[in-house]
Design a protein around this motif. Structure first.
Motif: not given
Ligand code: FES
Ligand code: SF4
Lengths: 133, 246
Positions: B58-59, B63, B66, B78
């Motif tokens: 999701c960046r 989500c 990462c 992120c």
């Molecule tokens: S890419 Fe989703 S929480 Fe970091």
């Protein structure tokens, strides 16, 4: 289920380094907190021995008063205070109370624990001094 | 003025060729103050070395995929700004305490199994027929468990927990927080089904309250609180005559 692990073949197993507790300040103080229980247990064992000796009658009882023991006792007292302090301050996180359908604020819970601690210490000190006279 | 650079040292591990993981250094442009560690990894993958493997989606801190160790601390990459580390090199490693599949990708099977073991869904003794309407809840009833429902399954808490690192049979922080989320839900009646897992010796009693799980949690879930409250609740059930209520 076919896991990613199986698809990828060999995995590299995680192994905890023995020096893990030196890697962060929080880990270090956690280990110190846990370690304080050890000298405390030793001191309590010592106390049991003293009580047993006191049971043999006043004539044979001479409490251990060497400087080393006094120093050890003071260090253990500091450890006990540190352990109790960390334990009681956590009460606000752990105890989850509702009074009149409202949650009791954690600060009040912590305060009540310290209050109870002070009262219990006072009662025990009174009993020991009263019967020890 | 020469372009600003940042050094990223990322773990590389190819299970077919490497005996053990190693760090590889990349010097990349630090072009924008808003760059996060994940941007740096994406830059490496797009412009320097397309074989670097890691998870993300999701960046935006939603989500939970990462999570990695950034200079030794579990972080959502992120949400870890390069400016907070620069000019020091940024060391990016896979989450501690998990088996490594490749580069920065860990095996999360154990975590998924643990999540499932606490039955993270509403359990009813008897289902209310759909036609009889919704299960109503007051705001106060929601507030009871809201904090524990914020978890994004990023596993940072497991990477921070030395107890899990030493004994991966331990149920661990996020799974216990999730169990508590359902046990506190006024619609749920599944406590007795979850007890054998959460009150087990490898359940909450394995925890010796390091507290680091709550420090690293990016969502303020406070799993350490969930574990300690569960200890108290299960003890009360055991010692109080009316404790075994449902
Ligand atoms: S890419 Fe989703 S929480 Fe970091
Ligand atoms: S409890 Fe916090 S740190 Fe643990 S998985 Fe959930 S969001 Fe991540």
């Amino acid at each position: 289920m076919t896991s990613e692990a199986h698809a990828a073949g060999r995995e590299y197993r995680w192994r905890m380094p023995t020096s893990w507790w030196t890697r962060s300040r929080n880990y270090f103080f956690y280990v110190v907190r846990e370690f304080t229980a050890l000298p405390l247990a030793l001191w309590l064992l010592w106390l049991l021995v003293e009580i047993k000796r006191a049971g043999d009658g006043p004539a044979r009882y001479s409490p251990h008063g060497s400087a080393a023991f006094v120093v050890f006792s003071v260090v253990v007292l500091l450890f006990a205070l540190y352990h109790s302090f960390t334990f009681l301050t956590l009460a606000g996180t752990i105890i989850h109370l509702r009074v009149l359908d409202r949650p009791v604020p954690p600060s009040l819970i912590v305060l009540s624990q310290f209050g109870l601690w002070a009262v219990a210490s006072g009662v025990i000190a009174f009993v020991l001094i009263w019967f020890g006279r | 003025m020469p372009d600003k650079k940042v050094t990223i040292q990322a773990t590389r591990f190819d299970p077919d060729h490497d005996e053990k993981p190693r760090l590889q250094s990349y010097e990349i442009p630090f072009s924008d103050e808003s760059m996060v560690v994940l941007d740096a990894l994406n830059y490496i993958k797009s412009h320097v070395d397309g074989s670097l493997s890691y998870r993300w989606s999701c960046r935006m801190g939603i989500c939970g995929s990462c999570g990695m160790m950034v200079n030794g601390t579990p972080k959502l990459t992120c949400n870890a700004f390069l400016r907070e580390y620069w000019p020091r090199p940024v060391v990016v490693e896979p989450l501690n305490n998990f088996p490594l599949i490749r580069d920065l990708v860990i095996d999360m099977d154990d975590f998924m199994h643990k999540l499932k073991s606490i039955k993270p869904w509403i359990i009813r003794k008897q289902e209310i027929p759909l036609g009889s309407g919704e299960h109503r809840q007051t705001n106060d009833q929601i507030d009871e468990f809201r904090q524990f429902s914020e978890c994004i399954n990023c596993m940072l808490c497991y990477a921070a927990c030395p107890v899990y690192g030493l004994n991966n049979e331990f149920l661990g922080p996020a799974a216990t927080a999730l169990a508590r989320r359902y046990n506190l839900d006024s619609r749920d009646q599944g406590l007795t089904q979850r007890l054998p897992v959460i009150a087990d010796t490898e359940g909450v009693w394995e925890c010796s309250f390091v507290g680091e799980c709550s420090v690293v949690c990016p969502k303020g879930v406070d799993p350490a609180k969930a574990i300690q409250q569960t200890k108290l609740d299960t003890t009360m059930r055991f010692v109080l005559p009316f404790g075994n209520r449902e």
